[in-house]
Design a protein around this motif. Structure first.
Motif, PDB file in Angstrom:
ATOM      1  N   TYR A  37     -35.027 -18.922   4.288  1.00 54.44           N
ATOM      2  CA  TYR A  37     -35.096 -20.329   3.892  1.00 54.44           C
ATOM      3  C   TYR A  37     -33.676 -20.880   3.807  1.00 54.44           C
ATOM      4  O   TYR A  37     -32.725 -20.138   3.542  1.00 54.44           O
ATOM      5  N   PRO A  38     -33.510 -22.194   4.027  1.00 49.82           N
ATOM      6  CA  PRO A  38     -32.161 -22.768   4.098  1.00 49.82           C
ATOM      7  C   PRO A  38     -31.331 -22.721   2.820  1.00 49.82           C
ATOM      8  O   PRO A  38     -30.163 -22.349   2.858  1.00 49.82           O
ATOM      9  N   LYS A  39     -31.899 -23.098   1.666  1.00 48.97           N
ATOM     10  CA  LYS A  39     -31.034 -23.265   0.493  1.00 48.97           C
ATOM     11  C   LYS A  39     -31.835 -23.271  -0.806  1.00 48.97           C
ATOM     12  O   LYS A  39     -32.879 -23.889  -0.890  1.00 48.97           O
ATOM     13  N   ASP A  40     -31.296 -22.585  -1.813  1.00 50.42           N
ATOM     14  CA  ASP A  40     -31.912 -22.584  -3.146  1.00 50.42           C
ATOM     15  C   ASP A  40     -32.000 -24.005  -3.699  1.00 50.42           C
ATOM     16  O   ASP A  40     -31.079 -24.803  -3.503  1.00 50.42           O
ATOM     17  N   ASP A  41     -33.085 -24.256  -4.416  1.00 47.63           N
ATOM     18  CA  ASP A  41     -33.242 -25.467  -5.215  1.00 47.63           C
ATOM     19  C   ASP A  41     -33.269 -26.773  -4.418  1.00 47.63           C
ATOM     20  O   ASP A  41     -32.900 -27.820  -4.936  1.00 47.63           O
ATOM     21  N   THR A  42     -33.678 -26.710  -3.160  1.00 48.85           N
ATOM     22  CA  THR A  42     -33.931 -27.937  -2.402  1.00 48.85           C
ATOM     23  C   THR A  42     -35.451 -28.108  -2.398  1.00 48.85           C
ATOM     24  O   THR A  42     -36.185 -27.145  -2.634  1.00 48.85           O
ATOM     25  N   PRO A  43     -35.959 -29.320  -2.162  1.00 55.79           N
ATOM     26  CA  PRO A  43     -37.405 -29.543  -2.331  1.00 55.79           C
ATOM     27  C   PRO A  43     -38.306 -28.590  -1.540  1.00 55.79           C
ATOM     28  O   PRO A  43     -39.199 -27.965  -2.120  1.00 55.79           O
ATOM     29  N   GLY A  44     -38.097 -28.445  -0.248  1.00 57.47           N
ATOM     30  CA  GLY A  44     -38.960 -27.575   0.563  1.00 57.47           C
ATOM     31  C   GLY A  44     -38.832 -26.117   0.183  1.00 57.47           C
ATOM     32  O   GLY A  44     -39.822 -25.385   0.084  1.00 57.47           O
ATOM     33  N   CYS A  45     -37.601 -25.675  -0.048  1.00 56.31           N
ATOM     34  CA  CYS A  45     -37.360 -24.268  -0.393  1.00 56.31           C
ATOM     35  C   CYS A  45     -37.942 -23.931  -1.759  1.00 56.31           C
ATOM     36  O   CYS A  45     -38.448 -22.837  -1.976  1.00 56.31           O
ATOM     37  N   THR A  46     -37.870 -24.899  -2.679  1.00 59.67           N
ATOM     38  CA  THR A  46     -38.434 -24.689  -4.010  1.00 59.67           C
ATOM     39  C   THR A  46     -39.955 -24.579  -3.919  1.00 59.67           C
ATOM     40  O   THR A  46     -40.555 -23.666  -4.495  1.00 59.67           O
ATOM     41  N   LYS A  47     -40.578 -25.492  -3.149  1.00 61.96           N
ATOM     42  CA  LYS A  47     -42.044 -25.438  -2.967  1.00 61.96           C
ATOM     43  C   LYS A  47     -42.470 -24.104  -2.368  1.00 61.96           C
ATOM     44  O   LYS A  47     -43.460 -23.504  -2.786  1.00 61.96           O
ATOM     45  N   GLU A  48     -41.728 -23.644  -1.376  1.00 62.96           N
ATOM     46  CA  GLU A  48     -42.073 -22.385  -0.709  1.00 62.96           C
ATOM     47  C   GLU A  48     -41.944 -21.214  -1.681  1.00 62.96           C
ATOM     48  O   GLU A  48     -42.843 -20.371  -1.768  1.00 62.96           O
ATOM     49  N   ALA A  49     -40.831 -21.162  -2.432  1.00 63.52           N
ATOM     50  CA  ALA A  49     -40.615 -20.063  -3.384  1.00 63.52           C
ATOM     51  C   ALA A  49     -41.680 -20.075  -4.483  1.00 63.52           C
ATOM     52  O   ALA A  49     -42.189 -19.020  -4.878  1.00 63.52           O
TER      53      ALA A  49
END
Length: 157
Positions: A37-49
């Motif tokens: 995933y691209p980056k911690d604590d960004t909207p899409g990455c947070t949803k995925e995590a």
């Protein structure tokens, strides 16, 4: 760029993990869901995590380990996990070597600007081989699709 397809040997990974220590794919037993995933604590990455965390018990019941990988440092992973109460392992590929070997360090384009970044991708690894690969992942429905694939695997002998 490496295009890993089902049946190919998965590149082994040894990276620092959240909370300290390192993890090697070759040391894990059972299926491994390795998602980039691209980056911690960004909207899409947070949803995925959060999605993988909510399904963590179902993945564990199927014998699978879920691991997220980004170039963020371990300290940032620790903050991300604490902030969102994540229940998955996050590895730091600060040098980008693993991203390169999995072919997810790609040229991206946003608002007409071209830059290099991590393509959201997931690999299901069984017995050291790529069983399935999802590229250019869209977050909605992705965790469910990966869980379905894990649950469809033949039981371990």
């Amino acid at each position: 760029m490496t295009d890993l397809t089902p049946g190919m040997t998965a590149p082994d990974v040894t990276l620092p993990r959240d909370g300290g220590g390192t993890v090697s794919l070759s040391d894990l037993s059972g299926p491994v869901v390795l998602y980039f995933y691209p980056k911690d604590d960004t909207p899409g990455c947070t949803k995925e995590a959060i999605g993988f965390t909510e399904a963590a018990d179902a993945f564990a019941a199927a014998g699978a380990t879920v691991i997220g990988v980004s170039k963020d440092p371990v300290a940032k992973h620790d903050k991300f996990i604490a902030k969102h109460d994540l229940g998955i392992m996050l590895l730091s590929d600060a040098e980008g070597d693993v991203c390169e070997r999995y072919g997810v360090w790609v040229e991206k384009n946003m608002y007409g600007k071209t830059y290099m970044g991590i393509e959201r991708a997931t690999f299901l690894i069984v017995d050291g081989k790529i069983a399935q690969a999802w590229r250019k992942v869209k977050v909605p429905g992705h965790v469910e699709a990966v869980l379905e694939a894990v649950q469809a695997l033949p039981p371990a002998p």
